[in-house]
Design a protein around this motif. Structure first.
Motif, mmCIF file in Angstrom:
data_model
loop_
_atom_site.group_PDB
_atom_site.id
_atom_site.type_symbol
_atom_site.label_atom_id
_atom_site.label_comp_id
_atom_site.label_asym_id
_atom_site.label_seq_id
_atom_site.Cartn_x
_atom_site.Cartn_y
_atom_site.Cartn_z
ATOM 1 N N GLN A 171 26.183 35.881 36.853
ATOM 2 C CA GLN A 171 27.326 34.988 36.882
ATOM 3 C C GLN A 171 28.095 35.034 35.573
ATOM 4 O O GLN A 171 27.634 35.578 34.568
ATOM 5 N N ASN A 172 29.307 34.457 35.598
ATOM 6 C CA ASN A 172 30.116 34.227 34.404
ATOM 7 C C ASN A 172 29.625 32.912 33.802
ATOM 8 O O ASN A 172 29.785 31.858 34.417
ATOM 9 N N PRO A 173 29.009 32.920 32.608
ATOM 10 C CA PRO A 173 28.417 31.698 32.067
ATOM 11 C C PRO A 173 29.456 30.645 31.675
ATOM 12 O O PRO A 173 29.116 29.488 31.506
ATOM 13 N N GLN A 174 30.721 31.057 31.531
ATOM 14 C CA GLN A 174 31.748 30.090 31.148
ATOM 15 C C GLN A 174 32.249 29.304 32.355
ATOM 16 O O GLN A 174 32.492 28.109 32.285
ATOM 17 N N THR A 175 32.415 29.993 33.488
ATOM 18 C CA THR A 175 32.911 29.324 34.699
ATOM 19 C C THR A 175 31.802 29.016 35.688
ATOM 20 O O THR A 175 32.041 28.335 36.685
ATOM 21 N N MET A 176 30.583 29.528 35.434
ATOM 22 C CA MET A 176 29.437 29.383 36.336
ATOM 23 C C MET A 176 29.740 29.967 37.715
ATOM 24 O O MET A 176 29.205 29.530 38.723
ATOM 25 N N THR A 177 30.622 30.986 37.758
ATOM 26 C CA THR A 177 30.992 31.632 39.018
ATOM 27 C C THR A 177 30.133 32.874 39.235
ATOM 28 O O THR A 177 30.151 33.789 38.407
ATOM 29 N N PRO A 178 29.382 32.945 40.339
ATOM 30 C CA PRO A 178 28.570 34.144 40.589
ATOM 31 C C PRO A 178 29.457 35.359 40.841
ATOM 32 O O PRO A 178 30.538 35.260 41.388
ATOM 33 N N PHE A 179 28.960 36.551 40.405
ATOM 34 C CA PHE A 179 29.661 37.798 40.698
ATOM 35 C C PHE A 179 29.497 38.132 42.184
ATOM 36 O O PHE A 179 28.599 37.641 42.859
ATOM 37 N N GLU A 180 30.378 39.014 42.685
ATOM 38 C CA GLU A 180 30.233 39.516 44.049
ATOM 39 C C GLU A 180 29.022 40.448 44.129
ATOM 40 O O GLU A 180 28.683 41.127 43.158
ATOM 41 N N GLN A 181 28.402 40.517 45.300
ATOM 42 C CA GLN A 181 27.305 41.464 45.472
ATOM 43 C C GLN A 181 27.824 42.896 45.489
ATOM 44 O O GLN A 181 27.176 43.801 44.959
ATOM 45 N N HIS A 182 28.993 43.098 46.107
ATOM 46 C CA HIS A 182 29.643 44.412 46.098
ATOM 47 C C HIS A 182 31.124 44.186 45.888
ATOM 48 O O HIS A 182 31.684 43.180 46.336
ATOM 49 N N LYS A 183 31.777 45.090 45.236
ATOM 50 C CA LYS A 183 33.186 44.943 44.882
ATOM 51 C C LYS A 183 34.019 44.664 46.124
ATOM 52 O O LYS A 183 34.031 45.439 47.071
ATOM 53 N N GLY A 184 34.712 43.513 46.107
ATOM 54 C CA GLY A 184 35.628 43.182 47.189
ATOM 55 C C GLY A 184 34.991 42.510 48.393
ATOM 56 O O GLY A 184 35.705 42.126 49.314
ATOM 57 N N ASP A 185 33.624 42.350 48.430
ATOM 58 C CA ASP A 185 33.045 41.774 49.648
ATOM 59 C C ASP A 185 33.045 40.249 49.648
ATOM 60 O O ASP A 185 32.824 39.618 50.679
ATOM 61 N N GLY A 186 33.310 39.621 48.491
ATOM 62 C CA GLY A 186 33.392 38.172 48.434
ATOM 63 C C GLY A 186 32.074 37.449 48.600
ATOM 64 O O GLY A 186 32.048 36.232 48.667
#
Length: 661
Positions: A206-221
């Motif tokens: 995740q992004n530790p500043q926004t606590m937003t998890p990354f996508e599992q695959h690019k563009g899959d949401g």
């Protein structure tokens, strides 16, 4: 950047003493690794702690009075698993003991990360790296068999809450190679029992500043967080791997979050001892490292120093090359147009000398001006092509000016003052203000029109006005009627007459009664609408008065009014007055007088008063005649004919209503 602490080993010091006595000091290789110093004495080491790569020596140069520069080239092209370049050792050949560790250095926590040169495991992070950021109830455990380096992170969950072990910041970016790509994070786990089915362990990138998890695959949401949670029933009581795919764009702050989600009840204990990041090589951004590493080795007064050097990797530095060049003395004459030599450099861009050479700056200025001129020509050409295309002349920037000039010359400038409202809808035209305009005037075609229709604005290609209907309606019987305006009729003419007055009664043998008056006449014209209803009243004629003997004879009654009402307006013709009776006058009779004429009233035409009734002749007993005009006539008066009873007056004619269209 790495900062190494270095020292000669005890075996190195012993070989150095032998070299001082004349034994050859021959260096054989470098070995690098990622081992940590955990209290060991560097001089006592006989090998590096955790070797990862052996590299050949590529450089040896004496540096008076007592040092030598020994170097190697570090490349990761054959590195399949990334590691931290934390330690290195220089080996040498001892004539008595064979190859020994001569010199050792360790960078500790300042170590640089060496990524793999090919697809594969890009980093291996052991539990002790996680310990730096443990918290939230996670602890370090060194009691578990099989744990890497004997240590792991323990999530005991003895109390309700969450446990967390995280890696973030530049350390993690370095592990991922500082490049965007598709990765997998793997964790090696074990549990104390597998009974629970509660999701008790999570991997999250995740992004530790926004606590937003990354996508599992690019563009899959699909976020890389609690979609990958594991229950003890999915794990084992021996070490096993779980993994999570994720995509990192190479820019965002990045954090690995592992451990127990919040809000769970106490229960299963989970251990974690390794984290791996595996590249799937979808971004093509693997780093390839090729750099030289030099060290200073103490040689003392040794006079016979050598090294096993891989000549295919030997290189020379810029200072060394310059030192060699400085020792060469060359005299080069000045250059001319027909002879090679040294030339003076010049920044001038408008000079005429033939014995100087332009500098990069001068050439850059000339090139800049040329490029600007070229670009200006391209821009102007594009503007001309756009202008031609806007007026319907096909042109392209790929055409030469020779091809474009005739098209420009053939352009005819539009004139005229027509507007879009003056031109049929959909038709294209030009005027003095613009080209390619589109008309908006409606095309009404050739409609069939009726009298009274309203013409809308627009263009008419023809049309026909229908013949309005012609007709007449007459109402002559006393009563009330409704008349509906026929289709196509928008205007009517109305003629009305009131009923005639009745004649007066005669007096016995002496005097006749007066005649009744005619009803009034009204004529008018009205605008109407087909389908409207007209209300019509036909007035009655007045009744004649009764004759008498000895008493008073009766006056004739007045005629009734006729009217037509439509759309809130009314035309009226009033009835004529009744004739007056004959009267006694001391032995002779007084004849009756005629009735008063009726009047007409019309807002939309004119009204005509009816004629007066005739008076009876005096003393001859003959009644007066009623006024006549074709319709609505008055009744005649009754006679006094010498008989015992005077005659009765005649009734007047009823009124009439005529509608003409």
């Amino acid at each position: 950047m790495s900062s190494f602490t270095k020292a000669l080993t005890n075996k190195g010091l012993a070989l150095q003493a032998k070299a001082q006595a004349g034994v050859q000091l021959k260096y054989t290789k470098f070995v690098i690794g990622d081992g940590r110093l955990t209290g060991q004495s560097m001089p006592a080491l006989t090998n590096i702690i955790s070797p990862k790569k052996t590299v050949p020596i590529t450089k040896l140069k004496m540096r008076p009075p007592n040092e030598a520069i020994v170097g190697f080239v570090l490349s990761n092209q054959d590195v399949a698993t990334g590691f931290f370049f934390r330690e290195m050792g220089l080996f040498a050949m001892d004539p008595d003991e064979g190859e020994i560790l001569y010199w050792y250095a360790n960078a500790g926590e300042t170590a640089d990360y060496i990524p793999p040169g090919t697809n594969g495991i890009v980093s291996l992070l052991e539990a002790e790296n996680l310990v730096v950021n443990v918290g939230y109830g996670a602890t370090v455990d060194d009691t578990q068999a099989g744990a890497t380096n004997g240590k792991c992170v323990k999530f005991a969950y003895a109390t309700n809450g969450n446990g967390k072990a995280a890696i973030s910041g530049d350390t993690l970016k370095g592990l991922l190679g500082n490049k965007a790509g598709q990765f997998k994070v793997r964790a090696r786990l074990k549990v104390d029992n597998t009974a629970s089915t509660v999701k008790s362990f999570v991997l999250c990138m995740q992004n530790p500043q926004t606590m937003t998890p990354f996508e599992q695959h690019k563009g899959d949401g699909v976020p890389s967080d609690d979609q990958v949670m594991f229950s003890p029933s999915e794990l084992k009581t021996d070490w096993t791997w779980v993994e999570l795919p994720f995509y990192w764009d190479g820019v965002q702050p990045v954090e690995l979050w592992t451990g127990r989600p919040p809000g769970l009840s106490p229960g299963t204990t989970i251990w974690e001892d390794q984290i791996q990041f595996v590249g799937e090589n979808t971004s093509g951004n693997s780093d390839v490292i090729q750099k030289s590493v030099d060290i200073l080795a103490f040689v003392g007064q040794a006079t016979n120093v050598s090294a096993s050097i891989d000549q295919s990797l030997v290189y020379v530095t810029h200072p060394e090359l310059q030192e060699a060049i400085d020792g060469v003395k060359v005299v080069i004459p000045g250059a001319t147009l027909d002879k090679e030599g040294i030339v003076q450099l010049s920044n001038a861009t408008d000079g005429v000398r033939e014995n100087v050479a332009p500098t990069e700056k001068a050439l850059g200025l000339v090139m800049k001006e040329a490029q600007e001129g070229k670009q200006a020509g391209i821009d102007r050409k594009a503007e001309v092509v756009a202008a031609l295309n806007s007026i319907g002349v096909m042109a392209s920037t790929s055409e030469s000016w020779t091809q474009l000039l005739p098209k420009i010359a053939a352009v005819i400038r539009a004139t005229g003052d027509a507007t879009v409202a003056d031109v049929l809808t959909g038709k294209k035209f030009s005027n003095a203000n613009g080209n390619g305009l589109t008309g908006t005037m409606p095309n009404r075609g050739a409609p069939a029109l009726k009298v009274g229709d309203t013409l809308l604005a627009g263009y008419y290609s023809g049309g026909k006005v229908g013949t309005p209907p012609v007709g007449k309606q007459e109402f002559s019987t006393v009563g009330t009627y409704n008349f509906t305006i026929p289709e196509g009729v928008t205007r009517i003419t109305v003629v009305l007459s009131g009923g005639g007055g009745g004649g007066g009664g005669g007096y016995n043998g002496t005097a006749g009664g007066g005649g009744g008056a005619t009803g009034g006449v009204s004529i008018g014209t009205l605008n109407v609408v087909p389908g409207q209803s007209c209300s019509i009243v036909v007035g009655s004629g007045g009744k004649g008065g009764n004759g008498t003997t000895g008493g008073s004879a009766e006056k004739g009654s007045d005629g009734g009014s006729s009217s037509l009402s439509v759309n809130g307006f009314t035309i009226t013709a009033y009835g004529g007055g009744g004739g007056y009776p004959g009267t006694y006058n001391g032995g002779s009779g007084n004849p009756g007088t005629g009735g008063s004429p009726g009047s007409g009233f019309s807002t939309y035409g004119f009204g005509v008063s009816g004629g007066s009734g005739g008076s009876a002749p005096k003393n001859n007993g003959v009644g007066g005649y009623g006024a006549k005009h074709g319709f609505g006539s008055g009744g005649d008066g009754g006679s006094g004919d010498g008989i015992s009873i005077g005659g009765s007056g005649s009734s007047g004619s009823s009124g009439r209503v005529f509608i003409l269209y």
